[in-house]
Design an enzyme around this catalytic site. Structure first.
Site, PDB file in Angstrom:
ATOM      1  N   GLU A 264       3.012   4.524  10.137  1.00 23.77           N
ATOM      2  CA  GLU A 264       2.837   3.117  10.509  1.00 23.77           C
ATOM      3  C   GLU A 264       3.954   2.593  11.400  1.00 23.77           C
ATOM      4  O   GLU A 264       3.708   1.837  12.330  1.00 23.77           O
ATOM      5  CB  GLU A 264       2.740   2.249   9.244  1.00 23.77           C
ATOM      6  CG  GLU A 264       1.431   2.429   8.510  1.00 23.77           C
ATOM      7  CD  GLU A 264       1.530   2.021   7.052  1.00 23.77           C
ATOM      8  OE1 GLU A 264       0.825   1.096   6.663  1.00 23.77           O
ATOM      9  OE2 GLU A 264       2.313   2.637   6.309  1.00 23.77           O
TER      10      GLU A 264
ATOM     11  N   ASP B 158       1.250   4.608   4.551  1.00 21.45           N
ATOM     12  CA  ASP B 158       1.720   4.390   3.175  1.00 21.45           C
ATOM     13  C   ASP B 158       0.661   4.772   2.148  1.00 21.45           C
ATOM     14  O   ASP B 158      -0.538   4.798   2.434  1.00 21.45           O
ATOM     15  CB  ASP B 158       2.136   2.930   2.979  1.00 21.45           C
ATOM     16  CG  ASP B 158       3.443   2.606   3.685  1.00 21.45           C
ATOM     17  OD1 ASP B 158       4.144   3.553   4.087  1.00 21.45           O
ATOM     18  OD2 ASP B 158       3.752   1.417   3.841  1.00 21.45           O
TER      19      ASP B 158
ATOM     20  N   TYR C 159       9.208   4.920  -2.351  1.00 20.65           N
ATOM     21  CA  TYR C 159       8.262   3.884  -1.923  1.00 20.65           C
ATOM     22  C   TYR C 159       8.448   2.607  -2.731  1.00 20.65           C
ATOM     23  O   TYR C 159       8.552   2.650  -3.952  1.00 20.65           O
ATOM     24  CB  TYR C 159       6.835   4.404  -2.073  1.00 20.65           C
ATOM     25  CG  TYR C 159       5.807   3.528  -1.406  1.00 20.65           C
ATOM     26  CD1 TYR C 159       5.937   3.179  -0.067  1.00 20.65           C
ATOM     27  CD2 TYR C 159       4.703   3.051  -2.109  1.00 20.65           C
ATOM     28  CE1 TYR C 159       4.998   2.384   0.558  1.00 20.65           C
ATOM     29  CE2 TYR C 159       3.750   2.255  -1.494  1.00 20.65           C
ATOM     30  CZ  TYR C 159       3.909   1.924  -0.160  1.00 20.65           C
ATOM     31  OH  TYR C 159       2.972   1.130   0.456  1.00 20.65           O
TER      32      TYR C 159
END
Length: 767
Positions: free
Chosen positions: A30, A102, A316
């Protein structure tokens, strides 16, 4: 020279062409920063490129959902993303594509959209996920690709359609009713706003009750009265009559320690951070906004340039799972044993999976525990270091052994044993996890002489008042949203930011969230016409439905259809009433007209809210960020107008003369908050900033009250430039002599010592 430069360019192009010829795989992530971090772990056969976030979405200026055709969405390339798509198509031509966005629903949907644009087979194993950007994690994910999780994509698209239906169908009705195009209605934001509104109404209607706190003041120890005849006696139940009764009874009684209860207790370590607890802790510790916390966490996850190269520091950061991998647990155990000894190693057990937890995720933790805060100081700085240190400490605490305390509860009673006073001494025997994460109720060690008599003169009391509930802060609102299962971890910061941007809520007292008049009116409108949208339980049920879609236990089209059947009924009613002019949002205010004393009414105009008198047509504009409370079609805003806007003429004079024309200086309220101006405006245009009540703690200079671009109040010294979030006072701490700051605590302005972390009553220091 030109010939030489041309030859260099040819050599460079030749080298690049040779390099490009070796590329067999293109990994699509991303963000560009994430791409840089990942690329260093992969060989020459791989190239990592970025989609720069979403590439397709529902259209900006159209509804984009065909409700009649089974809620079919119409996706379009996001404006200004055409070049990004062309570059991706060019880079991936004749290459194997690996989709590495993600690992949450939103990331899965981004991967699906890219796959659609590249015409990739949805069953192909081209999706790679990882919870940390480290060499092992990246190489492992590349070696074990999977196909797209279409259930997860389906859940995300269903969420997007639900939000579009609510926003697109209701917002125009809100605009028409309030004549304000800056207003909007959102599915989750409206439920969150309702929580804040309900809390504010409780504060507004709260009636304080006086009570007496009775205690023994024995050699500096405050020992509270806890029991009467063996039953717990709550301080709030002690009125003046009861207080006098207790003092009368004890005036000729002897008091002494009658029992000591001694035992060893253990404090369990905290769980590692999930998104919500990380936001709560960082907001409380650093005074940041939740959106700032997430931005800094995103940097730490994706990677930051350091003297040792680009490095990702944490796993994350959008997760609601407290699971920790065996590798991470082993790494933490080895670190603890080596640095502090085996006794510090804990026995962390992963909590059972909640029904709504995406357990493929791990909790938020350092990617490498060896990068402790001391080492991190050499690699990163500022806010990144602050948040990383918080995350590292929390994770290490979670993996450590419990803290061990020796507790002694001293029970002091009169000779008839009617009244009991209790106090507990705590001595830390082993700090365990508290080496990294201090608990709020730590060591408090002292000893009482069991033979010493305590006199009646040591019996004291303090008159107190019950306090209204506290306003939500970003931290406590996030905690409430999580508890009530409203939204997802990744949406909390966006929810709060939207409420602030729309001016439905503003921040006061550094971090408290207070709803505005507009926020009340919008909520009233939604409660009247769309009760489900602001219903907390309904919103939580919708989240559960979305979770079930992801788990393959529910059908997205059925969820959308069931929602729309009920929603359409409310929509038709609201549309009809607005069309027929039957829409009624009538509020009588508590503000009397200056001319005829009749109570003014609230009106909605193209330039915002205003009060008007039906009798003599007098009007009064209400600022966008005004604090009015609506209850049963009445607007209570008089107190705000009197105290904040000084609308009663003489009340706004500050007692100073204008240096330019000798007119009276007055306090005014403008677009950017309070300021001082000349009463002879427009003939005299003199203005100056409001100054703080105290001088600069650093140099003694004059402090000005200012407002940041985001609307946050701060204070800045005109001499040395030092800045403060709280207003410096003219008082010194009675204990350490440092400057005290004005701060609101439990709805009341108090003085706060930043050094000792203590509050002081303003009235007491004034004496």
């Amino acid at each position: 020279m030109a010939k030489k430069n041309n030859e260099k360019t040819k050599d460079k192009n030749k080298k690049n062409n040779s390099y490009n010829g070796n590329i067999k795989y293109v990994v699509i992530v991303e963000s560009p920063s994430k791409a840089k971090t990942i690329e260093k772990y992969l060989g020459k056969e791989y190239k990592v490129i970025a989609s720069k976030g979403h590439v397709r979405d529902l259209p900006e200026k159209e509804f984009g959902v065909d409700i009649e055709n089974n809620f079919e969405p119409e996706f379009q390339i996001i404006p200004n993303k055409e070049k990004v798509i062309k570059d991706i198509q060019k880079e991936t031509k004749d290459k194997k594509v690996l989709l590495a966005s993600d690992m949450d629903r939103e990331g899965e949907a981004i991967a699906w959209h890219i796959a659609q644009l590249l015409d990739l087979d949805p069953k192909e194993k081209n999706r790679i996920v990882f919870s940390e950007i480290t060499k092992n994690a990246i190489l492992n994910s590349v070696e074990n690709p999977r196909s797209l999780d279409l259930n997860k994509v389906d859940a995300q698209i269903a969420r997007r359609i639900l939000d579009r239906i609510v926003g697109y169908k209701i917002s125009p009705l809100v605009w028409e009713a309030l004549k304000n195009y800056n207003t909007s209605a959102g599915r989750v934001q409206s439920a969150a706003l309702k929580l804040i509104i309900d809390r504010e109404r409780k504060i507004f209607t709260f009636k304080p009750k006086k009570y007496f706190k009775i205690f023994l003041d024995h050699k500096g120890l405050i020992i509270p009265l806890t029991k009467e005849n063996g039953k717990t006696l709550k301080p709030e139940s002690v009125n003046e009559k009861k207080k006098n009764e207790i003092f009368e009874y004890l005036k000729d009684k002897k008091l002494k320690v009658t029992a000591i209860e001694e035992n060893e207790t253990f404090k369990s370590p905290p769980y590692p951070f999930i998104t919500s607890t990380m936001q709560q802790s960082a907001v409380s510790t650093f005074g940041w906004s939740s959106s700032k916390v997430m931005k800094i966490a995103q940097d730490l996850y994706e990677g930051i340039e350091t003297p040792e190269g680009r490095t990702a520091f944490i796993t994350y950061m959008r997760t609601d799972s407290t699971r920790i991998s065996e590798v991470a647990k082993r790494s933490a155990s080895e670190y603890l044993e080596k640095k502090f000894g085996k006794q510090y190693v804990g026995n962390y057990v992963n909590k059972g999976k909640k029904s709504n937890v995406q357990d493929a995720h791990e909790a938020i933790r350092p990617t490498d525990v060896a990068i402790n805060p001391e080492k991190a100081k050499k690699l990163i700085s500022g806010d990144h270091l602050k948040l990383y240190t918080l995350i590292w400490n929390r994770f290490m605490a979670s993996q450590s052994a419990p803290a061990k305390y020796q507790e002694k509860k001293y029970i002091i009673e009169d000779e008839t044993l009617k009244y009991s006073f209790e106090i507990t001494s705590k001595k830390c025997l082993f700090d365990g996890f508290e080496k990294f994460w201090k608990s709020s109720n730590g060591e408090n060690y002292f000893e009482l002489d069991t033979n010493e008599e305590i006199t009646f003169e040591e019996l004291k009391c303090e008159e107190k008042e019950t306090n209204p509930p506290n306003r939500y802060t970003e931290a406590t609102l996030i905690k409430e949203l999580e508890a009530k299962k409203i939204g997802r971890p990744s949406t909390y910061a966006t929810i709060i930011l939207t409420l602030l941007d729309r001016k439905y809520v503003v921040k006061i007292d550094k971090n408290s969230l207070r709803p505005t008049t507009t926020g009340f009116v919008v909520t009233d409108f939604l409660e009247k016409f769309f009760p489900d949208i602001v219903d907390v339980k309904f919103t939580a049920r919708m989240e559960k439905d979305l979770d079930q879609i992801e788990e393959g236990k529910n059908n997205s089209k059925k969820v959308l259809e069931d929602f729309y059947i009920e929603f359409e009924k409310f929509l038709e009613r609201a549309t009809k009433e607005i069309k027929n002019g039957e829409l009624e949002l009538n509020y009588e205010s508590d503000v009397p007209c200056k001319k005829c004393e009749k109570m003014m009414k609230l009106n909605f105009g193209r330039f915002g809210l205003y009060l008007s008198c039906e009798e003599c047509k007098e009007t009064l504009k209400i600022p966008l960020e005004s604090f009015g409370v609506t209850i049963n079609n009445k607007l209570y805003i008089k107190e705000f107008l009197e105290t904040s806007l000084k609308v009663n003429g003489e009340n706004n004079k500050i007692g100073e003369k204008c240096p330019m024309c000798d007119g009276d200086l007055i306090l005014k309220n403008g677009r950017y908050g309070e300021f001082i101006a000349c009463s002879n405006y427009p003939k005299c245009t003199f203005t100056k900033n409001v100054t703080a009540r105290g001088n600069c703690p650093n140099c003694g200079g004059v402090i000005e009250k200012l407002r940041s671009k985001k609307g946050r109040i701060y204070y800045k010294c005109t001499s040395c430039g030092e800045m403060y979030w709280d207003e410096p006072s003219e008082y010194k701490c009675p204990q350490c002599e440092s400057t005290l700051f004005y701060k609101v605590n439990k709805g009341k302005e108090k003085l706060y010592c930043e050094k000792d972390k203590k509050y002081f009553e303003l009235e007491k220091l004034k004496k």
